[in-house]
Design an enzyme around this catalytic site. Structure first.
Site, PDB file in Angstrom:
ATOM      1  N   ASP A  21       0.874  -1.168   0.000  1.00  0.00           N
ATOM      2  CA  ASP A  21       0.000   0.000   0.000  1.00  0.00           C
ATOM      3  C   ASP A  21       0.919   1.228   0.000  1.00  0.00           C
ATOM      4  O   ASP A  21       2.122   1.135   0.290  1.00  0.00           O
ATOM      5  CB  ASP A  21      -0.947   0.000   1.205  1.00  0.00           C
ATOM      6  CG  ASP A  21      -2.136   0.945   0.972  1.00  0.00           C
ATOM      7  OD1 ASP A  21      -2.061   1.791   0.055  1.00  0.00           O
ATOM      8  OD2 ASP A  21      -3.129   0.863   1.713  1.00  0.00           O
TER       9      ASP A  21
HETATM   10  C1  BGC Z   1      -4.915   3.321   0.039  1.00  0.00           C
HETATM   11  C2  BGC Z   1      -4.996   2.345  -1.108  1.00  0.00           C
HETATM   12  C3  BGC Z   1      -4.844   3.089  -2.401  1.00  0.00           C
HETATM   13  C4  BGC Z   1      -3.538   3.821  -2.387  1.00  0.00           C
HETATM   14  C5  BGC Z   1      -3.241   4.571  -3.655  1.00  0.00           C
HETATM   15  C6  BGC Z   1      -3.704   4.213  -0.040  1.00  0.00           C
HETATM   16  O1  BGC Z   1      -3.799   5.256   0.867  1.00  0.00           O
HETATM   17  O2  BGC Z   1      -4.931   2.632   1.266  1.00  0.00           O
HETATM   18  O3  BGC Z   1      -6.190   1.631  -1.058  1.00  0.00           O
HETATM   19  O4  BGC Z   1      -4.930   2.205  -3.475  1.00  0.00           O
HETATM   20  O5  BGC Z   1      -3.528   4.737  -1.320  1.00  0.00           O
HETATM   21  O6  BGC Z   1      -3.951   5.737  -3.712  1.00  0.00           O
END
Ligand code: BGC
Length: 893
Positions: free
Chosen positions: A289
């Site tokens: 993530d």
């Molecule tokens: C989130 C993800 C997301 C990623 C990219 C993170 O803060 O938890 O689900 O895909 O950001 O934006």
């Protein structure tokens, strides 16, 4: 309460926090011990990919390509080039232009393409789950895939099946499909199929235990919380939808921010190497993530394959160009810390996934920018000086997707109560409408970045899981179009109104919002920590006051999850209640067609609405231990949502699966058959042997230092851009260490570089031992609409729940959802349809923590497969011992 709001900030939010983050290291932060019994045992090395038949061709092509790459080229495709650096998407990998491997675009999110234009804002995951319609869920996936492809996004960063919905206040439950592993699993798998058939790679997220937003991330002063999950609960609840997603062929998986049993999910060898890659036989690759990577070598050894967006959290902003991987991974390979075969495996997994979905042929490059809505903008938004160019081409990818979007929105709408058949309404009834949630945000439908406000209609939650609306069909406009006499009070405080005449009807719109911890909205830090399960903006009072004035009140709820409805649900004038969940752009007609009887509601609750939040165990409340590591211990085990209430005999206000129709359905002529016609064995047939992987054939000799040197020409180095190369001196130094083997990396306990010969008994490719998916029982049931009047036709849903035999050695929930089916068409009065429900071997198994296998506790015993239209309205049971069914029974719960 101190809350660190990071994540993937869109724009420059979160800068100050990251600045703070650059000053300290999480490694020195103390933490409380992980409670006994929750372990993340070392599991090394990372199993090679490439041993599944249906990935063989892709791996064969991938190994050919990777075998021609230099060390720096392999490294370059395993990470992003940095937040806001080259690339228009939320994540952009490095590329290998010499061999024709492009930069890949990774883009949010589960309900539509984030931060762009000319896209569809589909209903959210929770809405999709509430349809209980597999085919429709798949069609939404197809439409999503078409849109991502049309915009040139290689990756769809979804679906989300974690958060699974363990905590009713959890901020991101709405991105997933509902508080049940099977509902999540089926909806996730159908979405993956639909998306990936368009050649777009789905990213199933977040593995695992990201059930709360507060304290989800590491920061300089505190570790992310630890989700402490025991082995059985992991398998039977939280890993279940991931297994199904891997089986459906998911190309990539995103790890969670939090720890799992004390080890960060992005470098948890038990989770990534053990559960995911060995037991579930995952052939794709694992990405972090955003900004969740906390180490370089350890993460590589533990099974991480791609770092997103490439930066370290500590130095992400102001973008000083630091990465745990890129040049550092090159260094770690040269100096012998990260074995060459691990890098080969990472790179090959990524390239094989690209081939697996045909992205080597005609996949369009991105034609949009997630950073700006302007046509032209900086090509390297994070650089000090950046050339400009066209970054948005405004390609319209909507096609006719509003049709499927509207159908999902409509089929999700859940009729909780309809006293005396009050609904549907006549269009000639004078209507008095209350609540700002009935109208589009007057300041603009996309006025709050990432939907970080709840102003006007609540069509989606906030954060990276949101998307821009191309338009918003709001309920009030739709009501005005259809009804003869509509008076709207755009307020959440009950206004002074004229004394209503007889037969007047009020429609009251209320909402409850939640989202990602990146933003705090009305005191809610993602999770509904401030509002609890209570309607926002004094919604309860608005309903109560309307109910005091009008004799007929219809309540419409837009919500991210359960709200407690006790303050008004039993008021005599509250005649009908509809939960419209989060409908996306098609909020208007999808609702009003039901209100006026052009169609019948057919949604079902994807979670329980309790009488009181206190009915759930304390362990599913939000947890916080400021200044230490928060321990989020799943002491309720497999008993979440309806499983918990049923076990403890607590009656909910509206049970999981509940949903009324204008039609009246009965289930009859149930049959059950064993498929195939032989008793089940207690243990599944032995797993197939693990095939050899072509990764083993790739060269593992230490690469020459020259492969890591910055190119001498053709590269205009941009400060803070993440490159895989090293300066000559650094590369030579690392190489010398590697050759001499004089500095040994302190490998983790249990580490070995040799691929294991022993394999998990429950393992296999694509989700685990394939025998787990063998059909075990098939139940058919006839559903009939017994209405004789003029009520509109309706679609019926049958839900199948398993009840394990009495007297087995395992404690099991009274009933557990195992399958569901919805009629293909709406049934008119007197019409019938047959629905088929299937149970696999896994569906009648428990996870045995000692045998480390799925066991059918009593294969010849009496399993009851209960069928009905809600978890508390199961009146048909089919038995596996006699292969007979009974109807008209008292429900088991
Ligand atoms: C989130 C993800 C997301 C990623 C990219 C993170 O803060 O938890 O689900 O895909 O950001 O934006």
């Amino acid at each position: 309460m101190v809350v660190f709001a990071m994540g993937c900030p869109s724009g420059l939010r979160g800068l100050s926090l990251a600045l703070l983050a650059s000053t300290a290291s999480a490694a020195v932060i103390p933490r409380d011990p992980i409670p006994d019994g929750f372990v993340a045992p070392p599991y090394y090395p990372s199993p090679y990919g490439g041993w599944a038949d249906d990935w063989a061709e892709s791996y064969s092509k991938a190994t050919k390509l990777v075998s021609q790459m230099t060390v720096a080229e392999k490294v370059n495709i395993t990470a992003g080039t940095g937040l806001f650096m080259v690339g228009r998407c939320v994540g952009n990998t490095g590329s290998v232009p010499r061999l024709g491997f492009p930069q890949l675009c990774l883009q949010d999110g589960p309900l539509g393409i984030r931060s762009t234009d000319n896209n569809t804002a589909f209903p959210a995951g929770i809405t999709t789950g509430a349809t209980f319609n597999k085919e429709l869920i798949y069609q939404r996936g197809v439409a999503l895939g078409e849109e991502f492809r049309g915009k040139g996004a290689n990756f769809y960063l979804g679906p989300s099946v974690g958060a699974l919905g363990r905590k009713p206040r959890g901020g991101r439950n709405w991105e997933g499909f509902g508080s049940d592993p099977v509902l999540q699993a089926i909806a996730g798998a159908e979405t993956i199929k639909g998306v990936q058939e368009q050649g777009v790679i789905a990213t199933l997220k977040h593995l695992i235990g990201n059930e709360q937003e507060l304290y989800r991330m590491y920061n300089p002063f505190q570790r992310a919380y630890s989700a402490n999950i025991d082995d059985r609960t992991m398998h039977e609840v939280y890993l279940w939808p991931f297994a199904e997603g891997v089986r459906a062929g998911a190309g990539s998986i995103m790890s969670a921010y939090n720890d799992v049993n004390g080890s960060a999910a992005s470098q948890n060898s038990y989770l990534l190497n053990g559960l995911l890659k060995d037991e579930l036989g995952f052939q794709g690759f694992v990405m972090t993530d955003w900004l969740s990577q906390i180490s370089g070598v350890a993460a590589a050894l533990a099974g991480l394959d791609m770092s997103m967006p490439g930066d370290t959290i500590g130095n992400a902003i102001p973008l000083t160009g630091h990465s745990h991987w890129m040049y550092e991974l090159t260094r770690s390979v040269l100096n012998g810390s990260v074995p060459v075969d691990r890098l080969n495996d990472m790179a090959t997994r990524i390239v094989a996934t690209w081939y697996q979905f045909g992205q080597d042929k005609d996949f369009p490059p991105p034609n949009f920018s997630t950073n700006t809505a302007d046509r032209e903008g900086p090509l390297y938004p994070g650089a000090l000086f950046s050339p400009s160019g066209v970054v948005n081409e405004y390609v319209n990818v909507q096609g006719d997707h509003k049709v499927v979007a509207k159908q999902v929105a409509q089929e999700a709408i859940t009729l909780l109560k309809n006293d005396g058949g009050f609904l549907p309404l006549s269009t000639s009834t004078p209507l008095f409408v209350f609540g700002t949630d009935a109208q589009a945000d007057p300041r603009g439908i996309n006025s709050c970045v990432d939907k970080s406000c709840n102003r006007g209609l609540l069509g989606m939650g906030w954060g990276s899981g949101s998307a821009n609306y191309p338009y918003l069909d709001d309920p009030i406009s739709s009501l005005r179009r259809k009804a003869a006499n509509v008076t709207y009070y755009a307020t959440n405080s009950f206004p002074s109104v004229q004394t209503p005449g007889g037969g007047d009807t009020a429609i009251v719109f209320i909402s409850s919002d939640g989202g990602e911890n990146t933003y705090t909205v009305e005191g809610n830090h993602g999770d509904r920590d401030a509002s609890g399960l209570v309607a926002w903006y004094n919604g309860d009072e608005l309903v109560q006051k309307a109910a005091a004035k009008y004799s007929n009140v219809v309540v419409v709820v837009h919500t991210v999850g359960p709200i407690v409805v006790e303050p008004w649900i039993d008021l005599p004038s509250v005649k009908a209640v509809l939960v419209a969940h989060l409908p996306g752009q098609e909020a208007g007609d999808s609702l009003t067609e039901l209100l006026f009887g052009e169609a019948s509601p057919s949604g079902h609750l994807p979670y329980t609405i309790p009488v009181s939040e206190k009915d759930f165990p304390d362990s599913v409340g939000l947890v916080a231990t400021p200044l230490s590591q928060t321990q989020d211990t799943y002491s309720e085990g497999i008993y979440i949502d309806y499983r918990y209430l049923n076990k403890h005999g607590i009656k909910p206000r509206f049970a999981f699966g509940h949903g009324l129709s204008y039609a009246s359905f009965t289930f009859s002529n149930a049959t059950i058959k064993r498929v195939p016609n032989a008793p089940l064995s207690e243990e599944p047939p032995a797993r197939p042997p693990k095939l050899a992987s072509p990764i083993a054939g790739l060269d593992v000799s230490l690469p020459d230092a020259t492969e890591a040197y910055y190119p001498e020409s053709g590269l205009d180095r941009i400060w803070r851009y993440l490159y895989p190369w090293l300066d000559k001196g650094d590369a030579d130094k690392a190489y010398t260490i590697g050759v001499e083997g004089r500095e040994k990396y302190p490998y983790p306990e249990g580490y070995s570089p040799e691929q294991r010969t022993e394999v998990p008994v429950a393992g296999g490719t694509n989700g685990g031992n394939p025998a787990l998916w063998d059909a075990a029982y098939e139940v058919t049931v006839t559903v009939t609409n017994t209405n004789t009047g003029k009520a509109p036709a309706g679609k019926a849903v049958a839900q199948a729940y398993v009840q394990f035999p009495a007297g087995i050695a395992w404690d099991t929930p009274p009933v557990q959802l195992r399958d569901f089916a919805k009629t293909g068409k709406a049934l008119g009065g007197g019409e019938s349809a047959q629905l088929r429900l299937s149970l696999t071997r896994r569906d009648v198994s428990v996870w045995d923590v000692v045998r480390q296998n799925w066991i059918v506790p009593n294969p010849r015993g009496r399993y009851a497969i209960w069928v009905g239209d809600a978890s508390d309205n199961l009146r048909v049971a089919c038995y596996t011992d006699t292969l007979t069914c009974e109807e008209g029974l008292e429900p088991p719960v």
